[in-house]
Design a protein around this motif. Structure first.
Motif, mmCIF file in Angstrom:
data_model
loop_
_atom_site.group_PDB
_atom_site.id
_atom_site.type_symbol
_atom_site.label_atom_id
_atom_site.label_comp_id
_atom_site.label_asym_id
_atom_site.label_seq_id
_atom_site.Cartn_x
_atom_site.Cartn_y
_atom_site.Cartn_z
ATOM 1 N N GLU A 211 -11.069 6.270 7.828
ATOM 2 C CA GLU A 211 -11.433 7.327 8.781
ATOM 3 C C GLU A 211 -12.941 7.478 9.011
ATOM 4 O O GLU A 211 -13.371 7.819 10.119
ATOM 5 C CB GLU A 211 -10.883 8.687 8.309
ATOM 6 C CG GLU A 211 -9.403 8.921 8.552
ATOM 7 C CD GLU A 211 -8.524 8.472 7.389
ATOM 8 O OE1 GLU A 211 -8.878 7.492 6.687
ATOM 9 O OE2 GLU A 211 -7.464 9.103 7.193
ATOM 10 N N LYS B 94 0.880 -1.182 0.000
ATOM 11 C CA LYS B 94 0.000 0.000 0.000
ATOM 12 C C LYS B 94 0.901 1.210 0.000
ATOM 13 O O LYS B 94 1.897 1.238 0.743
ATOM 14 C CB LYS B 94 -0.884 -0.035 1.245
ATOM 15 C CG LYS B 94 -1.396 1.310 1.765
ATOM 16 C CD LYS B 94 -2.445 1.096 2.858
ATOM 17 C CE LYS B 94 -2.482 2.241 3.857
ATOM 18 N NZ LYS B 94 -3.452 2.002 4.953
ATOM 19 N N LYS C 28 0.992 5.507 0.307
ATOM 20 C CA LYS C 28 0.276 6.725 0.651
ATOM 21 C C LYS C 28 0.331 7.655 -0.549
ATOM 22 O O LYS C 28 1.390 7.770 -1.210
ATOM 23 C CB LYS C 28 0.935 7.385 1.862
ATOM 24 C CG LYS C 28 0.809 6.569 3.136
ATOM 25 C CD LYS C 28 -0.610 6.572 3.652
ATOM 26 C CE LYS C 28 -0.714 5.878 4.997
ATOM 27 N NZ LYS C 28 -2.071 5.958 5.563
ATOM 28 N N GLU D 9 -8.167 3.854 -0.720
ATOM 29 C CA GLU D 9 -8.603 4.048 0.667
ATOM 30 C C GLU D 9 -8.826 5.529 0.969
ATOM 31 O O GLU D 9 -7.949 6.356 0.719
ATOM 32 C CB GLU D 9 -7.517 3.448 1.584
ATOM 33 C CG GLU D 9 -7.853 3.428 3.057
ATOM 34 C CD GLU D 9 -6.729 2.772 3.882
ATOM 35 O OE1 GLU D 9 -5.874 2.049 3.305
ATOM 36 O OE2 GLU D 9 -6.705 2.978 5.103
#
Ligand code: OSB
Ligand code: MG
Length: 368
Positions: free
Chosen positions: A239, A161, A163, A213
């Motif tokens: 979130e 993954k 960012k 995400e």
């Protein structure tokens, strides 16, 4: 189990690599470790509220306050046989889910130890090993990024993954895909986009990502439902999901097709399991997110990820990916096949090194 004494340790541990996201750069992990003493047993938990309110409104300070002034007083000196009785006492407290999860996780460990079973068994987990992934921060250059990805793949990690943020998105993904066309790859924006960035987000559809995400607002569900209709790649919410209720709303609105479950964010393992069960019924895969936990919180995440519907590799990496030395023994390691073993001894299944814990402690308080 009579809750005789509770200790809180505010800790600060240096990360082996700074972790840059769209929210800023972390050099240290600041969490609260919870220790419950009861009838000769010790239960350990970790509260994942961070030093700053950038991922969540909760911080070490707010969590300390809620733990000290509300959560701990509600259970100290009381006698509990099961967790639900204890956590029902916290219902009047709105939000502050990381603070609740920190204390709840210590109760889970304590009760599992009193029953002589592992945390995984107590949660209903069946897997003996879990597939794990790694979350890579925003890098200074493409070559550094590719080197990191290559290194983690060599270590065995099953999924990468990265960012992203506007401007640091299409290009890095394209670069990785060029060299690694087949790997399981996903991206996490931590709310760095607006729905008006639709065209930019749409470009990610080309790269066969597992998921995107939390691209939009950190509390948003509705805008994500509009976005999901415009793109092919599944959205995953992190979130925005604080509870089973949020999960139901998100799934009914088709705001995401995958859920990231973090016990801290949703108020603990009990709520995590409810979300897991609901998602399984709805054919929504889930995976276990991470908050750069020490081995104590990591043990809980590993146990949770042993449940059936955790079908995607989690952000659960080896201790050494975060810290020079972890506060638990043995440390968590990742095998060459990209799996991590689920501890099968009592409770969290690892021992806490009290000396090291004290070394990283910046504030301590005991409640009787
Ligand atoms: O958004 O998933 C996130 C770490 C801290 C706060 C938020 C996030 C993360 C990570 C790291 O991505 C996951 C890990 O613990 O390895
Ligand atoms: Mg995330």
């Amino acid at each position: 189990m009579k809750i005789e004494r509770i200790e809180l340790y505010s800790i600060k541990m240096e990360l082996t690599h700074p972790f840059k996201t769209s929210m800023g750069t972390d050099y240290f992990v600041e969490h609260i470790i919870v220790k419950i003493n009861s009838e000769g047993l010790v239960g350990w938990g970790e509260c994942v509220a961070e030093g700053n309110p950038f991922y969540s409104y909760e911080t070490v300070e707010t969590a300390w306050h809620i733990l000290k002034d509300f959560l701990i007083p509600s259970i100290i000196k009381k006698d509990f046989e099961d967790i639900q009785t204890a956590i029902k006492l916290w219902n009047p407290i709105r939000g502050h889910r990381m603070a609740k999860a920190g204390l709840e996780s210590a109760l889970w460990d304590l009760i599992a130890k009193s029953k002589n079973i592992s945390l995984s068994e107590m949660m209903g987990g069946k897997r003996k090993k879990i597939e794990v992934g790694v979350s890579i921060g925003i890098q200074n250059s493409e070559s550094e990024l590719l080197k990191k990805v290559e290194g983690y793949l060599k270590e065995g990690y099953k999924r990468i993954k990265i960012k992203i943020e506007p401007g640091q998105d299409i290009q890095p993904v394209k670069a990785i895909r060029k060299v690694f066309p087949e790997i399981k790859l996903q991206v996490d924006a931590n709310s760095a986009y607006k729905i008006s960035n639709l065209n930019r987000i749409k470009k990610l559809d080309e790269f066969n990502l597992l998921l995107i995400e939390q691209p939009l607002g950190y509390d948003d569900i509705f805008q994500h439902s509009k976005l999901q209709k415009e793109i092919i790649t599944p959205l995953c919410l992190d979130e925005s999901i604080h509870s089973l209720d949020d999960t139901i709303t998100a799934i009914e609105l088709d705001a995401c097709r995958v859920i990231n479950i973090k016990p801290g964010r949703v108020g603990g393992f009990s709520e995590s399991i409810r979300i897991h069960n609901y998602c399984m019924k709805k054919n929504i895969p889930v995976w276990c997110g991470g908050m750069l936990e020490t081995g104590i919180g990591r043990a809980g995440n590993v146990a949770l990820a042993s449940l059936k519907n955790f079908t995607l590799p989690g952000d659960i990496s080896a201790s050494k990916r975060y810290f020079n030395i972890d506060i638990v023994e043995p440390e968590f390691i990742v095998g060459k096949d990209g799996t991590m073993e689920v501890p099968n001894t009592n409770g969290i299944g690892v021992e806490v090194n009290q000396k090291l814990l004290e070394k990283f402690t910046v504030r301590k308080e005991t409640f009787r």
